[in-house]
Motif scaffolding. Structure first.
Motif, PDB file in Angstrom:
ATOM      1  N   ASP A  47      93.965  57.488  28.608  1.00 39.09           N
ATOM      2  CA  ASP A  47      94.114  56.318  27.744  1.00 39.09           C
ATOM      3  C   ASP A  47      95.591  55.942  27.590  1.00 39.09           C
ATOM      4  OD1 ASP A  47      93.209  54.258  26.040  1.00 39.09           O
ATOM      5  OD2 ASP A  47      93.349  55.540  24.262  1.00 39.09           O
ATOM      6  N   VAL A  48      96.463  56.947  27.399  1.00 42.24           N
ATOM      7  CA  VAL A  48      97.901  56.697  27.264  1.00 42.24           C
ATOM      8  C   VAL A  48      98.432  56.027  28.523  1.00 42.24           C
ATOM      9  CG1 VAL A  48     100.171  57.809  27.126  1.00 42.24           C
ATOM     10  CG2 VAL A  48      98.342  58.559  25.607  1.00 42.24           C
ATOM     11  N   ILE A  49      98.106  56.576  29.685  1.00 46.56           N
ATOM     12  CA  ILE A  49      98.600  56.032  30.948  1.00 46.56           C
ATOM     13  C   ILE A  49      98.114  54.605  31.161  1.00 46.56           C
ATOM     14  CG2 ILE A  49      98.472  56.259  33.471  1.00 46.56           C
ATOM     15  CD1 ILE A  49      98.358  59.353  32.965  1.00 46.56           C
ATOM     16  N   GLU A  50      96.820  54.367  30.987  1.00 48.21           N
ATOM     17  CA  GLU A  50      96.251  53.029  31.208  1.00 48.21           C
ATOM     18  C   GLU A  50      96.848  51.994  30.260  1.00 48.21           C
ATOM     19  OE1 GLU A  50      92.030  53.627  30.836  1.00 48.21           O
ATOM     20  OE2 GLU A  50      91.881  54.615  32.796  1.00 48.21           O
ATOM     21  N   ARG A  51      96.951  52.335  28.974  1.00 48.48           N
ATOM     22  CA  ARG A  51      97.475  51.382  27.996  1.00 48.48           C
ATOM     23  C   ARG A  51      98.967  51.131  28.193  1.00 48.48           C
ATOM     24  NH1 ARG A  51      94.772  53.026  22.288  1.00 48.48           N
ATOM     25  NH2 ARG A  51      95.842  51.128  21.628  1.00 48.48           N
ATOM     26  N   PHE A  52      99.719  52.157  28.576  1.00 45.15           N
ATOM     27  CA  PHE A  52     101.149  51.986  28.830  1.00 45.15           C
ATOM     28  C   PHE A  52     101.356  51.082  30.040  1.00 45.15           C
ATOM     29  CE2 PHE A  52     105.169  53.139  30.832  1.00 45.15           C
ATOM     30  CZ  PHE A  52     106.042  52.913  29.776  1.00 45.15           C
ATOM     31  N   GLU A  53     100.583  51.339  31.110  1.00 36.41           N
ATOM     32  CA  GLU A  53     100.708  50.524  32.316  1.00 36.41           C
ATOM     33  C   GLU A  53     100.271  49.083  32.081  1.00 36.41           C
ATOM     34  OE1 GLU A  53      98.623  52.804  35.301  1.00 36.41           O
ATOM     35  OE2 GLU A  53     100.383  54.068  35.684  1.00 36.41           O
ATOM     36  N   ALA A  54      99.411  48.851  31.070  1.00 34.76           N
ATOM     37  CA  ALA A  54      98.989  47.493  30.724  1.00 34.76           C
ATOM     38  C   ALA A  54     100.039  46.788  29.861  1.00 34.76           C
ATOM     39  CB  ALA A  54      97.651  47.541  29.983  1.00 34.76           C
ATOM     40  N   GLY A  55     101.099  47.509  29.491  1.00 32.65           N
ATOM     41  CA  GLY A  55     102.193  46.893  28.751  1.00 32.65           C
ATOM     42  C   GLY A  55     102.086  46.973  27.236  1.00 32.65           C
ATOM     43  N   GLU A  56     101.157  47.765  26.715  1.00 36.17           N
ATOM     44  CA  GLU A  56     101.020  47.904  25.263  1.00 36.17           C
ATOM     45  C   GLU A  56     102.150  48.745  24.681  1.00 36.17           C
ATOM     46  OE1 GLU A  56      97.287  48.805  23.135  1.00 36.17           O
ATOM     47  OE2 GLU A  56      96.339  48.718  25.113  1.00 36.17           O
ATOM     48  N   ALA A  57     102.599  48.375  23.488  1.00 37.12           N
ATOM     49  CA  ALA A  57     103.535  49.212  22.732  1.00 37.12           C
ATOM     50  C   ALA A  57     102.688  50.238  21.980  1.00 37.12           C
ATOM     51  CB  ALA A  57     104.339  48.355  21.761  1.00 37.12           C
ATOM     52  N   LEU A  58     102.987  51.514  22.175  1.00 34.35           N
ATOM     53  CA  LEU A  58     102.103  52.569  21.671  1.00 34.35           C
ATOM     54  C   LEU A  58     102.819  53.569  20.763  1.00 34.35           C
ATOM     55  CD1 LEU A  58     100.285  53.355  25.038  1.00 34.35           C
ATOM     56  CD2 LEU A  58      99.398  51.995  23.157  1.00 34.35           C
ATOM     57  N   ILE A  59     102.046  54.113  19.833  1.00 39.93           N
ATOM     58  CA  ILE A  59     102.451  55.230  18.990  1.00 39.93           C
ATOM     59  C   ILE A  59     101.551  56.397  19.369  1.00 39.93           C
ATOM     60  CG2 ILE A  59     102.608  56.136  16.636  1.00 39.93           C
ATOM     61  CD1 ILE A  59     104.555  53.878  17.080  1.00 39.93           C
ATOM     62  N   VAL A  60     102.142  57.568  19.638  1.00 40.12           N
ATOM     63  CA  VAL A  60     101.345  58.739  19.968  1.00 40.12           C
ATOM     64  C   VAL A  60     101.528  59.802  18.883  1.00 40.12           C
ATOM     65  CG1 VAL A  60     101.368  58.378  22.462  1.00 40.12           C
ATOM     66  CG2 VAL A  60     103.161  59.766  21.418  1.00 40.12           C
ATOM     67  N   THR A  61     100.465  60.556  18.646  1.00 47.73           N
ATOM     68  CA  THR A  61     100.519  61.683  17.732  1.00 47.73           C
ATOM     69  C   THR A  61     100.610  62.940  18.574  1.00 47.73           C
ATOM     70  OG1 THR A  61      99.163  60.492  16.127  1.00 47.73           O
ATOM     71  CG2 THR A  61      99.341  62.868  15.845  1.00 47.73           C
ATOM     72  N   VAL A  62     101.631  63.749  18.308  1.00 50.11           N
ATOM     73  CA  VAL A  62     101.863  64.980  19.054  1.00 50.11           C
ATOM     74  C   VAL A  62     101.478  66.167  18.173  1.00 50.11           C
ATOM     75  CG1 VAL A  62     103.601  66.427  20.173  1.00 50.11           C
ATOM     76  CG2 VAL A  62     103.693  63.937  20.432  1.00 50.11           C
ATOM     77  N   PHE A  63     100.606  67.006  18.704  1.00 52.87           N
ATOM     78  CA  PHE A  63     100.148  68.219  18.029  1.00 52.87           C
ATOM     79  C   PHE A  63     100.992  69.377  18.542  1.00 52.87           C
ATOM     80  CE2 PHE A  63      97.402  72.005  18.129  1.00 52.87           C
ATOM     81  CZ  PHE A  63      97.038  72.093  16.794  1.00 52.87           C
ATOM     82  N   SER A  64     101.607  70.135  17.613  1.00 54.59           N
ATOM     83  CA  SER A  64     102.449  71.279  17.971  1.00 54.59           C
ATOM     84  C   SER A  64     101.830  72.547  17.431  1.00 54.59           C
ATOM     85  CB  SER A  64     103.847  71.126  17.371  1.00 54.59           C
ATOM     86  OG  SER A  64     104.447  69.939  17.793  1.00 54.59           O
ATOM     87  N   CYS A  65     101.667  73.549  18.301  1.00 53.18           N
ATOM     88  CA  CYS A  65     101.094  74.822  17.884  1.00 53.18           C
ATOM     89  C   CYS A  65     101.490  75.899  18.883  1.00 53.18           C
ATOM     90  CB  CYS A  65      99.577  74.716  17.805  1.00 53.18           C
ATOM     91  SG  CYS A  65      98.763  76.181  17.185  1.00 53.18           S
ATOM     92  N   MET A  66     101.917  77.027  18.365  1.00 54.39           N
ATOM     93  CA  MET A  66     102.249  78.195  19.186  1.00 54.39           C
ATOM     94  C   MET A  66     103.251  77.864  20.290  1.00 54.39           C
ATOM     95  SD  MET A  66      98.593  80.141  19.292  1.00 54.39           S
ATOM     96  CE  MET A  66      99.323  81.672  19.848  1.00 54.39           C
ATOM     97  N   GLY A  67     104.226  77.034  19.964  1.00 56.41           N
ATOM     98  CA  GLY A  67     105.283  76.724  20.906  1.00 56.41           C
ATOM     99  C   GLY A  67     104.932  75.703  21.966  1.00 56.41           C
TER     100      GLY A  67
END
Length: 156
Positions: A125-145
Motif C-alpha cells: 500500500d505504501v509503495i503504490e500510494r507513494f508512486e501515485a503521488g500521494e503525500a503520506l504519513i506512516v506509523t512506525v512500530f518500534s520493538c526489540m530494536g
C-alpha cells in the motif's frame, strides 16, 4: 545490564493477561508476539493455580504461536512504541524509506516488510500510494530494536 534487558519491561505475572488493561505484546514461545487471544482455562493445575491460554502473532513474520502458562509465572513484556512520520521517499527495490519527524529531522533506518518474496499488505500500500503521488504519513512500530512501518494514511 545486557542489551536485551534494556528492551524488556519488568516481568509481569501471566494471570494479568486476562485482566483489563493487559499487555498487548509478550515473549511467547521465545518469540516477540502481539497477543491476539487470551482466556483462563476452566481447570486449574493440581496445586490450584490458574492457567492462561495465550495465542499470539510473531511481530515480524505473522506466524501464530500458542501456549498455556501457569498464572503465577512471570512473563516478559517487550518495550514498544509507535511514532508518526511524513514519508519523503520509498525505494521499491529494497524497501528502504526516508522519513521526516514532526521536528524536521530525517530518519533513514526503517525498511518495509516482505512476506517471503512479496511485500506485506501495508508495504504494498505504501509503495503504490507513494508512486501515485500521494503525500503520506506512516506509523512506525518500534520493538526489540527493530522498526517496521505498520500503518499508512494520507497527509491531512
Amino acid at each position: 545490564m545486557s542489551g536485551d534487558d534494556e528492551l524488556m519491561e519488568v516481568p509481569v505475572q501471566a494471570i494479568t493477561l486476562v485482566e483489563k488493561g493487559a499487555p498487548k505484546y509478550m515473549i511467547l514461545c521465545d518469540m516477540p508476539c502481539k497477543i491476539i487471544e487470551t482466556r483462563l482455562k476452566k481447570k486449574a493445575t493440581n496445586k490450584g493455580n490458574d492457567r492462561v491460554e495465550v495465542k499470539g502473532l510473531h511481530l515480524w513474520t505473522g506466524k501464530k504461536y500458542e501456549d498455556t502458562i501457569v498464572g503465577t509465572v512471570s512473563i516478559q513484556v517487550p518495550k514498544w512504541s509507535t511514532n508518526e512520520y511524513t514519508l519523503l521517499d520509498v525505494d521499491a527495490s529494497d524497501g528502504a524509506v526516508s522519513l521526516m519527524d514532526p521536528a524536521g529531522g530525517t530518519k533513514e533506518d526503517v525498511t518495509l516488510v516482505k512476506d517471503g518474496k512479496e511485500w506485506d499488505p501495508v508495504s504494498k500500500d505504501v509503495i503504490e500510494r507513494f508512486e501515485a503521488g500521494e503525500a503520506l504519513i506512516v506509523t512506525v512500530f518500534s520493538c526489540m530494536g527493530k522498526e517496521v512501518v505498520m500503518q499508512v494514511r494520507a497527509e491531512a
